[in-house]
Enzyme design. Structure first.
Site, PDB file in Angstrom:
ATOM      1  N   ASP A 286       0.823  -1.199   0.000  1.00  0.00           N
ATOM      2  CA  ASP A 286       0.000   0.000   0.000  1.00  0.00           C
ATOM      3  C   ASP A 286       0.863   1.257   0.000  1.00  0.00           C
ATOM      4  O   ASP A 286       1.581   1.528   0.965  1.00  0.00           O
ATOM      5  CB  ASP A 286      -0.896  -0.023   1.240  1.00  0.00           C
ATOM      6  CG  ASP A 286      -1.909   1.116   1.270  1.00  0.00           C
ATOM      7  OD1 ASP A 286      -1.997   1.869   0.289  1.00  0.00           O
ATOM      8  OD2 ASP A 286      -2.622   1.236   2.283  1.00  0.00           O
TER       9      ASP A 286
ATOM     10  N   ASP B 127      -2.254   6.201  -6.310  1.00  0.00           N
ATOM     11  CA  ASP B 127      -2.513   5.336  -5.156  1.00  0.00           C
ATOM     12  C   ASP B 127      -2.643   3.887  -5.608  1.00  0.00           C
ATOM     13  O   ASP B 127      -3.415   3.570  -6.511  1.00  0.00           O
ATOM     14  CB  ASP B 127      -3.803   5.797  -4.470  1.00  0.00           C
ATOM     15  CG  ASP B 127      -4.099   5.029  -3.191  1.00  0.00           C
ATOM     16  OD1 ASP B 127      -3.150   4.753  -2.429  1.00  0.00           O
ATOM     17  OD2 ASP B 127      -5.269   4.705  -2.948  1.00  0.00           O
TER      18      ASP B 127
END
Length: 469
Positions: free
Chosen positions: A152, A349
């Site tokens: 992440d 992202d």
């Protein structure tokens, strides 16, 4: 003299044509600018339900294989997960976007993790989570225990569940055995005197530093901040890596063991390993859930064709801000001004699935896309998607290319798999959504098959095509 002028004019025309195609990012075929893809409709779906391995991860020393959590390459998937659960994926995606929104509204500029010397763990609200699409497997401890972690770019602290599981919620169900720090000879709790343990001189739990992360979707993890040996590959072992040893964890982490944090804070893996990998990492997300990609630390194997854009300022230090200065659909440039993305900003992202754009820009993109797809049968929308097509019985189809222009003159053409979200042959949707309440987000569908390079020390993000092979 006349011949000389003809030669000059010819050279000028050739140079003009070359410059146009270089700056526009479009391919050229036999002197004609190509602004669309012509593909087999069936290519939007995996050719089989078996896993197809990429060779990239095995050819580079510091590479981990990336797999889609819900696909056939994932060992976490059970028989009941025979197909992708699009409802679950899109619900999680929306939860992540709302987490990002909440994080910014609270202006949590101190990062995503709270370490404290007090037994009262305040937590940092609004850390991003909600979508768990891609995982890697690493070894933790001595002897090593293999665990599957969600990687992440919007999180900093790496954490995994640890025995003994304490607290009200204890530990959620995960696929692999829960890590037992008492069985590892290299495990160390971080003392309260460590610079990594901040927020005041209060007492600790047996003089050990505690941490807590609370995500925007109300998932959380809390436990001891610790140091441990991490094994990326058999030839790549890292000692004294700070991580969270979570003894009280709650949330929908889909049987994974935790999170691998790739953000920009000092506790992230790139920051901690900067002396080894120069604060550089890259990844490629596969074209489908039936293929694998890679996550690579360091600069080895990075494509020579990578194009960089500078990381822009953003309220959250964990996220990677980008400047979107233009978007084109086929041969049409959208009406984007210097202020189009200024209010909320924009980020890239790894955990957001579908790219979000300001509503006005999304609506213009949708309008142009529909015009260029008018020969195909439109069908009903699905969840956040409002532009979908029925390709039943269609053999070959032509799709307008979508390209993003980033600050510094970097133009990135999306792969065809980065423009469409295929639910079924009768429902294939444009993979974008409008949102005025969150920053613009360049999501992981749009990143598919590209090599995405994060030169954190250099403050830039790069893009290269064909990054998974």
């Amino acid at each position: 003299m006349k011949n000389f002028l003809n030669v000059v004019i010819l050279i000028f025309c050739v140079c003009l044509n070359w410059c146009y195609n270089t700056e526009g990012g479009a391919e050229e075929k036999e002197g004609v600018k190509v602004d669309s893809y012509t593909i087999q409709a069936s290519s939007l779906f995996p050719s089989s339900s078996s896993c197809v391995l990429s060779s990239k991860a095995s050819n580079t020393k510091s590479s981990l294989r990336v797999v889609h959590l819900h696909g056939p390459c994932s060992h976490l998937r059970s028989n009941k997960d025979a197909r992708l659960d699009h409802d679950e994926i899109l619900r999680g995606d929306q939860a992540r976007v709302e987490s990002i929104r909440f994080k910014l509204s609270k202006n949590n500029s101190n990062g995503s993790v709270s370490t404290t010397k007090s037994t009262e763990l305040p937590g940092k609200l609004g850390s991003t989570f909600g979508s768990a699409n891609y995982i890697v497997t690493i070894g933790i401890g001595t002897p090593k225990n293999d665990v599957s972690l969600i990687f992440d770019t919007g999180s900093d602290l790496t954490w995994t569940q640890c025995k003994p599981c304490l607290g009200t919620y204890r530990c959620y169900t995960q696929n692999e055995p829960i890590f037992d720090p008492s069985s590892s000879s290299s495990y160390q709790n971080v003392p309260c005197s460590s610079p990594m343990c901040e927020n005041g001189p209060q007492s600790c739990s047996a003089s050990n530093c505690l941490y807590r992360v609370k995500y925007g979707d109300n998932s959380f993890t809390e436990g001891f901040l610790a140091k441990e040996r991490f094994t990326l590959t058999n030839s790549d072992v890292l000692d004294d890596v700070y991580f969270g040893c979570g003894e009280n964890n709650h949330g929908l982490f889909f049987r994974t063991a935790g999170i691998l944090g790739l953000g920009r804070d000092k506790l992230s893996i790139p920051s901690q390993t900067s002396s080894t990998y120069n604060n550089i990492f890259s990844y490629c997300l596969p074209s489908s859930a039936s293929n694998t990609g890679h996550l690579t630390f360091g600069s080895d194997g990075i494509s020579e064709s990578v194009k960089f854009t500078q990381v822009s300022s953003f309220p959250s230090p964990s996220n990677y801000g980008i400047d979107i200065v233009g978007i084109s659909v086929g041969d049409t440039k959208l009406d984007i001004t210097p202020t189009s993305f200024s209010e909320k900003g924009a980020i890239i992202d790894s955990g957001t699935v579908v790219s979000r754009l300001p509503t006005r820009i999304y609506e213009e993109l949708r309008t142009v896309f529909k015009e260029k797809m008018s020969s195909y049968k439109a069908t009903s929308g699905y969840e956040i998607f409002d532009t979908c097509y029925d390709f039943t019985g269609v053999d070959t189809m032509t799709i307008p290319k979508i390209a993003f222009s980033f600050g510094g003159g970097t133009v990135v053409e999306l792969d065809v798999n980065g423009m469409l979200y295929p639910l079924s042959m009768s429902q294939v949707c444009l993979a974008f959504a409008g949102d005025d309440d969150s920053p613009a987000i360049f999501g992981n569908v749009q990143q598919k098959t590209m090599e995405i390079v994060y030169d954190v020390a250099g403050g830039r993000v790069g893009f290269a095509p064909h990054g998974c092979s």
